[in-house]
Design an enzyme around this catalytic site. Structure first.
Site, short mmCIF file in Angstrom:
data_model
loop_
_atom_site.label_atom_id
_atom_site.label_comp_id
_atom_site.label_asym_id
_atom_site.label_seq_id
_atom_site.Cartn_x
_atom_site.Cartn_y
_atom_site.Cartn_z
N ASP A 1 -2.67 -55.47 -34.41
CA ASP A 1 -1.37 -55.08 -35.01
C ASP A 1 -1.47 -54.28 -36.31
OD1 ASP A 1 -0.64 -56.69 -32.92
OD2 ASP A 1 0.54 -58.10 -34.08
N CYS B 1 -0.32 -63.25 -36.53
CA CYS B 1 -0.85 -62.75 -35.25
C CYS B 1 -2.36 -62.93 -35.12
CB CYS B 1 -0.42 -61.31 -35.04
SG CYS B 1 1.36 -61.22 -34.77
N GLU C 1 2.30 -55.35 -31.79
CA GLU C 1 3.43 -56.26 -31.54
C GLU C 1 4.69 -55.41 -31.39
OE1 GLU C 1 4.17 -59.29 -34.50
OE2 GLU C 1 6.03 -59.88 -33.51
N VAL D 1 -3.83 -57.75 -38.80
CA VAL D 1 -2.80 -58.40 -39.61
C VAL D 1 -1.79 -59.10 -38.71
CG1 VAL D 1 -3.05 -56.71 -41.46
CG2 VAL D 1 -1.34 -56.30 -39.70
N THR D 2 -1.08 -60.08 -39.26
CA THR D 2 -1.38 -60.73 -40.52
C THR D 2 -2.26 -61.95 -40.25
OG1 THR D 2 0.60 -62.14 -40.47
CG2 THR D 2 0.81 -60.02 -41.58
N LYS E 1 3.35 -63.24 -30.91
CA LYS E 1 2.39 -63.22 -32.01
C LYS E 1 0.96 -63.25 -31.45
CE LYS E 1 5.85 -63.35 -34.84
NZ LYS E 1 6.37 -62.02 -35.27
N LYS F 1 2.06 -56.34 -27.00
CA LYS F 1 2.36 -57.77 -26.87
C LYS F 1 3.74 -58.08 -27.47
CE LYS F 1 -0.25 -59.01 -31.06
NZ LYS F 1 0.79 -59.71 -31.78
N GLN G 1 -13.78 -78.05 -40.03
CA GLN G 1 -14.22 -79.03 -39.03
C GLN G 1 -15.27 -78.44 -38.08
OE1 GLN G 1 -10.96 -81.72 -37.54
NE2 GLN G 1 -9.68 -80.08 -38.39
C1 C5J Z 1 1.93 -60.03 -37.19
C2 C5J Z 1 4.06 -60.80 -37.99
N1 C5J Z 1 1.36 -59.01 -36.59
N2 C5J Z 1 3.58 -61.23 -39.14
N3 C5J Z 1 3.29 -60.10 -37.12
O1 C5J Z 1 1.29 -60.85 -37.79
O2 C5J Z 1 5.21 -60.99 -37.70
#
Ligand code: C5J
Length: 222
Positions: A24, A162, A72, A157-158, A132, A129, A202
């Site tokens: 993304d 995602c 996205e 990102v982020t 997320k 997509k 973990q």
């Molecule tokens: C992504 C979002 N790509 N933060 N989208 O992380 O909505």
């Protein structure tokens, strides 16, 4: 097999079974003047990831690794946009509405596309997509399995949304993920740290965390 210094312990990279995923890196999230900035976010925190990601992308291409990009977004008629996602945030201008770079997160719009610095090369799959996670409602799993991929090096990102969702989905499907911390970004420094901590906690409950320098230091032809 090449060992990449990572946390919680070294990642045993198998170049032939490994793909680079760039998640993304779209203008609307990353570029100045896009949707992300219009929401009041400091995009410089995301833009820091562009340079290191570009270096990793160049190396992955030189090493002939499979490179997959994701975006996205939604169909222009928004038929794949769930109501909860449309309504969330009570935004004045949300998904599907006119935004600074075209209709927000709609496929085909300028803001929906990947930033110029990380433009996909010919032949590199781009997975569109609606969610997320990159596995939800996409053919990503088939694209990877049909090429014998079992490991993912992850940029994008982020970090807490995602990237994290995709790493968790990948982990449940049997993929080992190595997240490069300087190649992922969040608008919120505290989320950046927490999201990376969660992955490697973990004993590496969802995967491994390293950085571009350590990834690039691993032998290319192992
Ligand atoms: C992504 C979002 N790509 N933060 N989208 O992380 O909505």
């Amino acid at each position: 097999m090449a060992k990449v210094e990572a946390q919680p312990y070294e990642f045993e990279l198998e170049p032939k079974r490994c793909a680079l995923m760039v998640i993304d890196m779209q203008r609307d999230f990353v570029d100045r003047g896009g949707f992300g900035e219009a929401l009041g976010n400091d995009v410089s925190l995301l833009r820091k990831a562009i340079g290191p990601t570009r270096t990793v992308l160049d190396a992955a291409r030189a090493r002939r690794m499979l490179v997959i990009h994701t975006r996205e977004g939604h169909r222009p008629d928004l038929s794949d946009l769930p109501q909860n996602k449309k309504l969330r945030g009570r935004l004045k201008a949300g998904i599907g509405d006119p935004g600074p770079m075209g209709r927000i997160l709609v496929r085909g719009e300028y803001g929906h596309d990947i930033v110029d610095e990380l433009k996909p090369a010919a032949g590199e799959p781009v997975v569109d997509k609606p969610g997320k996670g990159a596995f939800y409602a996409t053919d990503l799993d088939s694209l990877l399995r049909n090429r014998g991929i079992g490991q993912l090096v992850v940029c994008g990102v982020t970090t807490e949304v995602c990237v994290n969702t995709t790493v968790r989905e990948a982990n449940d499907r049997g993929y080992d993920c190595l997240v490069l911390e300087d190649c992922v970004g969040s608008y919120f420094p505290e989320f950046q740290k927490a999201a990376l901590d969660m992955i490697k906690a973990q004993g590496g409950i969802f995967g491994w965390v390293s950085d571009s320098r350590r990834f690039l230091a691993a032998p290319a032809n192992a």
